[in-house]
Design a protein around this motif. Structure first.
Motif, short mmCIF file in Angstrom:
data_model
loop_
_atom_site.label_atom_id
_atom_site.label_comp_id
_atom_site.label_asym_id
_atom_site.label_seq_id
_atom_site.Cartn_x
_atom_site.Cartn_y
_atom_site.Cartn_z
N MET A 106 -45.89 21.14 2.93
CA MET A 106 -46.67 20.15 3.68
C MET A 106 -48.15 20.24 3.34
O MET A 106 -48.83 19.21 3.18
CB MET A 106 -46.47 20.34 5.19
CG MET A 106 -45.22 19.70 5.73
SD MET A 106 -45.43 19.12 7.45
CE MET A 106 -46.40 17.63 7.22
N GLN A 107 -48.65 21.45 3.22
CA GLN A 107 -50.07 21.62 2.87
C GLN A 107 -50.36 21.06 1.49
O GLN A 107 -51.39 20.41 1.27
CB GLN A 107 -50.43 23.11 2.94
CG GLN A 107 -50.47 23.66 4.35
CD GLN A 107 -50.54 25.19 4.39
OE1 GLN A 107 -50.73 25.84 3.36
NE2 GLN A 107 -50.36 25.77 5.56
N ALA A 108 -49.44 21.28 0.54
CA ALA A 108 -49.64 20.76 -0.81
C ALA A 108 -49.59 19.23 -0.81
O ALA A 108 -50.37 18.58 -1.51
CB ALA A 108 -48.58 21.33 -1.75
N VAL A 138 -36.42 18.55 9.94
CA VAL A 138 -37.27 18.25 8.80
C VAL A 138 -37.11 19.38 7.77
O VAL A 138 -37.05 20.56 8.14
CB VAL A 138 -38.75 18.12 9.23
CG1 VAL A 138 -39.60 17.64 8.06
CG2 VAL A 138 -38.90 17.17 10.40
N HIS A 139 -37.07 19.00 6.49
CA HIS A 139 -36.70 19.96 5.46
C HIS A 139 -37.58 19.82 4.22
O HIS A 139 -38.07 18.73 3.92
CB HIS A 139 -35.23 19.76 5.08
CG HIS A 139 -34.32 19.76 6.26
ND1 HIS A 139 -33.91 20.91 6.88
CD2 HIS A 139 -33.78 18.73 6.97
CE1 HIS A 139 -33.14 20.60 7.92
NE2 HIS A 139 -33.05 19.29 7.99
N SER A 140 -37.74 20.93 3.53
CA SER A 140 -38.51 20.93 2.27
C SER A 140 -37.59 21.27 1.12
O SER A 140 -36.72 22.14 1.22
CB SER A 140 -39.66 21.93 2.34
OG SER A 140 -39.19 23.25 2.55
N ILE A 141 -37.77 20.54 0.02
CA ILE A 141 -37.07 20.82 -1.23
C ILE A 141 -38.14 21.20 -2.23
O ILE A 141 -39.10 20.45 -2.45
CB ILE A 141 -36.25 19.60 -1.71
CG1 ILE A 141 -35.17 19.26 -0.67
CG2 ILE A 141 -35.59 19.89 -3.05
CD1 ILE A 141 -35.61 18.40 0.46
N GLU A 142 -38.02 22.37 -2.83
CA GLU A 142 -39.12 22.99 -3.56
C GLU A 142 -38.74 23.35 -5.00
O GLU A 142 -37.65 23.88 -5.24
CB GLU A 142 -39.52 24.30 -2.85
CG GLU A 142 -39.70 24.15 -1.34
CD GLU A 142 -39.14 25.31 -0.55
OE1 GLU A 142 -39.05 25.20 0.69
OE2 GLU A 142 -38.78 26.35 -1.18
N TYR A 154 -40.86 16.78 1.20
CA TYR A 154 -40.27 17.07 2.50
C TYR A 154 -39.86 15.76 3.16
O TYR A 154 -40.33 14.68 2.79
CB TYR A 154 -41.24 17.85 3.41
CG TYR A 154 -42.39 17.03 3.98
CD1 TYR A 154 -42.30 16.48 5.26
CD2 TYR A 154 -43.56 16.82 3.25
CE1 TYR A 154 -43.36 15.73 5.78
CE2 TYR A 154 -44.61 16.09 3.76
CZ TYR A 154 -44.50 15.54 5.04
OH TYR A 154 -45.53 14.80 5.55
N GLY A 155 -38.93 15.87 4.11
CA GLY A 155 -38.46 14.66 4.76
C GLY A 155 -37.63 14.99 5.99
O GLY A 155 -37.33 16.15 6.28
N PHE A 161 -28.69 10.05 7.08
CA PHE A 161 -29.83 9.32 6.53
C PHE A 161 -30.96 10.31 6.31
O PHE A 161 -31.19 11.19 7.15
CB PHE A 161 -30.29 8.21 7.47
CG PHE A 161 -30.76 6.96 6.78
CD1 PHE A 161 -29.91 5.88 6.60
CD2 PHE A 161 -32.05 6.87 6.27
CE1 PHE A 161 -30.33 4.73 5.94
CE2 PHE A 161 -32.49 5.74 5.62
CZ PHE A 161 -31.62 4.65 5.45
N PHE A 162 -31.64 10.17 5.18
CA PHE A 162 -32.78 11.03 4.90
C PHE A 162 -34.02 10.16 4.74
O PHE A 162 -34.00 9.16 4.03
CB PHE A 162 -32.55 11.84 3.61
CG PHE A 162 -33.58 12.91 3.38
CD1 PHE A 162 -33.45 14.16 3.97
CD2 PHE A 162 -34.69 12.68 2.58
CE1 PHE A 162 -34.40 15.16 3.77
CE2 PHE A 162 -35.65 13.66 2.37
CZ PHE A 162 -35.50 14.91 2.97
N PHE A 163 -35.10 10.57 5.42
CA PHE A 163 -36.36 9.84 5.38
C PHE A 163 -37.36 10.64 4.56
O PHE A 163 -37.86 11.67 5.02
CB PHE A 163 -36.90 9.63 6.79
CG PHE A 163 -35.95 8.93 7.73
CD1 PHE A 163 -36.09 7.57 7.98
CD2 PHE A 163 -34.93 9.63 8.37
CE1 PHE A 163 -35.22 6.93 8.85
CE2 PHE A 163 -34.06 8.99 9.24
CZ PHE A 163 -34.21 7.63 9.48
N GLY A 164 -37.61 10.21 3.33
CA GLY A 164 -38.58 10.91 2.51
C GLY A 164 -39.99 10.68 3.01
O GLY A 164 -40.38 9.54 3.27
N GLU A 165 -40.77 11.74 3.13
CA GLU A 165 -42.13 11.64 3.68
C GLU A 165 -43.21 11.72 2.61
O GLU A 165 -44.08 10.87 2.53
CB GLU A 165 -42.34 12.73 4.73
CG GLU A 165 -41.55 12.53 6.01
CD GLU A 165 -41.96 11.27 6.74
OE1 GLU A 165 -43.17 11.06 6.98
OE2 GLU A 165 -41.06 10.47 7.07
N SER A 166 -43.17 12.75 1.78
CA SER A 166 -44.22 12.90 0.77
C SER A 166 -43.75 13.87 -0.31
O SER A 166 -42.87 14.71 -0.07
CB SER A 166 -45.52 13.41 1.40
OG SER A 166 -46.59 13.41 0.47
#
Length: 250
Positions: A106-108, A138-142, A154-155, A161-166
């Motif tokens: 999220m910071q990145a 909410v989850h991060s893929i790294e 993350y999303g 359903f998956f909501f992509g955030e950034s």
């Protein structure tokens, strides 16, 4: 004539079809987990500048990536093939991990981009979604390269359903690798669509396409009738499986 709804207390969000032409639906309220769950379940998301009231949006049309339509370039396909051959080796240079460094992702993503003075991912947004992450939504893929976080996304996950955030990338194709592995994971668990919110040329190049709001909401309603994937923490494989991480994040 439409008027902008102002939210106070537990006042419900208005129906998405009451949004203005630009997608703006309502203002005010707080980023509680209850409010965020209500919003995303109705196809609504927050997007606003730090210091301003929370603004709630429901764009028409809505940019959506159908997992089956995900496009990969020739160079990305080559990297994916190379990655697949070594991904389960203990000393693999590149690993795609799930939920091992959510705050860092999220910071990145919040770091200002080229030709941008600021970011919409404010400290308030980061704190709210971190709490939602701890609640399992909410989850991060790294993408990790040589033990360093090199890219990812993350999303939000609700039902199927998956909501992509950034997304962010510090190395060539790092965020696209994370997206490719996410698509495989979602497809394995019956999730057919990723919400991309806004229309951009970059998202279109990956296979995303605009959908009328009514069609998007119909897909979302159907997806919410099912349980979400079994999100956890570890290393993602190209098969869509989740394995224990071969190494701890540095």
């Amino acid at each position: 004539m439409k008027t902008l709804a102002w939210l106070e207390g537990d006042v419900p969000l208005p129906p998405p079809d009451q949004a203005f032409d630009d997608g703006l639906l309502a203002a005010g309220g707080e980023l509680t987990l209850t409010r965020l769950t209500e919003a995303y379940s109705k196809g609504i998301f927050p997007w606003y500048n730090e210091g301003d009231p929370v603004l709630w949006w429901s764009p028409h049309p809505r940019m959506v990536l159908r997992c089956a339509d995900f496009k990969t370039s020739h160079s990305l396909q080559k990297k994916l093939r190379q990655l697949a051959r070594h991904e389960q080796e203990a000393g693999a240079r590149i690993q795609i991990r799930l939920n091992t460094a959510f705050p860092q992702v999220m910071q990145a993503c919040a770091e200002p981009r080229l030709h941008q003075n600021g970011t919409w991912i404010s400290r308030e947004i980061q704190e709210a979604y971190f709490q939602w992450h701890k609640a399992g939504r909410v989850h991060s893929i790294e993408t990790w390269i040589d033990g360093e976080l090199a890219g990812g996304l993350y999303g939000v996950s609700l039902g199927r359903f998956f909501f992509g955030e950034s997304m962010f990338s510090r190395a060539s194709d790092a965020s696209k690798l994370a997206l490719a592995y996410l698509v495989a994971y979602l497809a394995r668990h019956g999730v057919a669509h990723i919400d991309c919110q806004q229309q951009t040329r970059h998202l279109a190049s990956l296979g995303a396409a605009p959908l009328p709001r009514a069609q998007f909401l119909a897909l979302l309603e159907q997806a919410l009738r099912h349980a979400a994937p079994p999100w956890g923490q570890g290393q993602l494989l190209q098969s869509g499986e989740l394995a224990p991480a071969n190494a701890k994040p540095s």
